[in-house]
Design a protein around this motif. Structure first.
Motif, PDB file in Angstrom:
ATOM      1  N   LEU A  17       1.101  -0.899   0.264  1.00 44.58           N
ATOM      2  CA  LEU A  17      -0.116   0.150   0.013  1.00 44.58           C
ATOM      3  C   LEU A  17       0.431   0.776  -0.342  1.00 44.58           C
ATOM      4  O   LEU A  17       0.956   2.473  -0.681  1.00 44.58           O
ATOM      5  CB  LEU A  17      -0.943   0.148   1.052  1.00 44.58           C
ATOM      6  N   ALA A  18       1.746   1.397   0.934  1.00 45.30           N
ATOM      7  CA  ALA A  18       2.708   2.308   0.754  1.00 45.30           C
ATOM      8  C   ALA A  18       3.376   2.849  -0.563  1.00 45.30           C
ATOM      9  O   ALA A  18       3.835   3.972  -1.215  1.00 45.30           O
ATOM     10  CB  ALA A  18       3.968   2.153   2.033  1.00 45.30           C
ATOM     11  N   LEU A  19       3.940   2.207  -1.177  1.00 48.20           N
ATOM     12  CA  LEU A  19       4.722   1.791  -2.649  1.00 48.20           C
ATOM     13  C   LEU A  19       3.335   2.312  -3.105  1.00 48.20           C
ATOM     14  O   LEU A  19       4.475   3.450  -4.161  1.00 48.20           O
ATOM     15  CB  LEU A  19       5.529   0.145  -2.710  1.00 48.20           C
ATOM     16  N   ALA A  20       2.284   1.542  -3.396  1.00 44.39           N
ATOM     17  CA  ALA A  20       1.024   2.012  -4.274  1.00 44.39           C
ATOM     18  C   ALA A  20       1.115   3.564  -4.182  1.00 44.39           C
ATOM     19  O   ALA A  20       0.494   4.750  -5.084  1.00 44.39           O
ATOM     20  CB  ALA A  20       0.336   1.050  -4.377  1.00 44.39           C
ATOM     21  N   ALA A  21       1.043   3.998  -3.113  1.00 45.74           N
ATOM     22  CA  ALA A  21       0.482   5.395  -3.126  1.00 45.74           C
ATOM     23  C   ALA A  21       2.015   6.310  -2.844  1.00 45.74           C
ATOM     24  O   ALA A  21       1.655   7.541  -3.689  1.00 45.74           O
ATOM     25  CB  ALA A  21       0.449   5.345  -1.216  1.00 45.74           C
ATOM     26  N   PHE A  22       2.969   5.646  -3.199  1.00 46.37           N
ATOM     27  CA  PHE A  22       3.910   6.909  -3.253  1.00 46.37           C
ATOM     28  C   PHE A  22       4.420   7.008  -4.666  1.00 46.37           C
ATOM     29  O   PHE A  22       5.018   7.686  -4.817  1.00 46.37           O
ATOM     30  CB  PHE A  22       5.465   5.829  -2.292  1.00 46.37           C
ATOM     31  N   THR A  23       4.213   5.830  -6.031  1.00 45.26           N
ATOM     32  CA  THR A  23       4.376   5.761  -6.582  1.00 45.26           C
ATOM     33  C   THR A  23       2.801   5.830  -7.813  1.00 45.26           C
ATOM     34  O   THR A  23       3.036   5.838  -9.091  1.00 45.26           O
ATOM     35  CB  THR A  23       4.859   4.427  -7.275  1.00 45.26           C
ATOM     36  N   GLU A  24       2.048   6.245  -7.187  1.00 44.84           N
ATOM     37  CA  GLU A  24       0.651   6.512  -7.616  1.00 44.84           C
ATOM     38  C   GLU A  24       0.242   5.055  -8.864  1.00 44.84           C
ATOM     39  O   GLU A  24      -0.656   5.503  -9.347  1.00 44.84           O
ATOM     40  CB  GLU A  24       0.139   7.920  -8.315  1.00 44.84           C
ATOM     41  N   LYS A  25       0.564   4.151  -8.532  1.00 47.24           N
ATOM     42  CA  LYS A  25       0.497   2.755  -9.929  1.00 47.24           C
ATOM     43  C   LYS A  25      -0.926   2.054  -8.634  1.00 47.24           C
ATOM     44  O   LYS A  25       0.275   1.288  -7.985  1.00 47.24           O
ATOM     45  CB  LYS A  25       1.393   2.327  -9.421  1.00 47.24           C
ATOM     46  N   TRP A  26      -1.728   1.917  -8.127  1.00 48.66           N
ATOM     47  CA  TRP A  26      -2.297   0.869  -7.700  1.00 48.66           C
ATOM     48  C   TRP A  26      -2.677  -0.215  -8.577  1.00 48.66           C
ATOM     49  O   TRP A  26      -3.006  -1.359  -7.646  1.00 48.66           O
ATOM     50  CB  TRP A  26      -4.012   2.138  -7.409  1.00 48.66           C
ATOM     51  N   SER A  27      -2.416  -0.365  -9.803  1.00 48.44           N
ATOM     52  CA  SER A  27      -2.024  -1.811  -9.963  1.00 48.44           C
ATOM     53  C   SER A  27      -1.577  -2.304  -8.959  1.00 48.44           C
ATOM     54  O   SER A  27      -1.751  -4.301  -9.671  1.00 48.44           O
ATOM     55  CB  SER A  27      -2.421  -1.969 -11.491  1.00 48.44           C
ATOM     56  N   TYR A  28       0.271  -2.381  -8.309  1.00 48.17           N
ATOM     57  CA  TYR A  28       0.801  -2.725  -7.804  1.00 48.17           C
ATOM     58  C   TYR A  28       0.186  -3.827  -6.368  1.00 48.17           C
ATOM     59  O   TYR A  28       0.065  -4.642  -6.469  1.00 48.17           O
ATOM     60  CB  TYR A  28       1.790  -1.762  -6.727  1.00 48.17           C
TER      61      TYR A  28
END
Length: 96
Positions: A17-28
């Motif tokens: 979730l933190a990675l997805a929020a940081f990169t703004e790629k919610w598909s992660y």
């Protein structure tokens, strides 16, 4: 063991979730958590089948019949890791 597995699964989802929020790629969230959940489910199933074939203790190559953690407990732990990851992937699919 189930508690530790569930906590590990929640920590994994938190990192994704933190990675997805940081990169703004919610598909992660779908790909990483979904893959982690699927792999954990496969490992849980493998340990469960292994416990049926070999029993809860012992191995093919050792004569030692004691084992600190049974294979059934390992299967439960991997199942507990899979639950939060699968839920996160399903929520992403449902939301999006």
């Amino acid at each position: 063991m189930i508690k530790k597995g569930f906590i590990a699964g929640i920590v994994t989802v938190g990192i994704v979730l933190a990675l997805a929020a940081f990169t703004e790629k919610w598909s992660y969230l779908y790909f990483v958590s979904g893959t982690m959940g699927a792999v954990s489910l496969v490992l849980a199933l493998a340990y469960l089948i292994d416990s049926i074939v070999l029993g809860s203790t012992g191995t093919f190559f050792s004569s030692k019949k004691t084992r600190k953690v049974s294979r059934v407990e390992d299967a439960k732990r991997f199942g507990a890791i899979a639950v939060p990851n699968i839920l996160a992937a399903l929520i992403y699919v449902a939301a999006g």
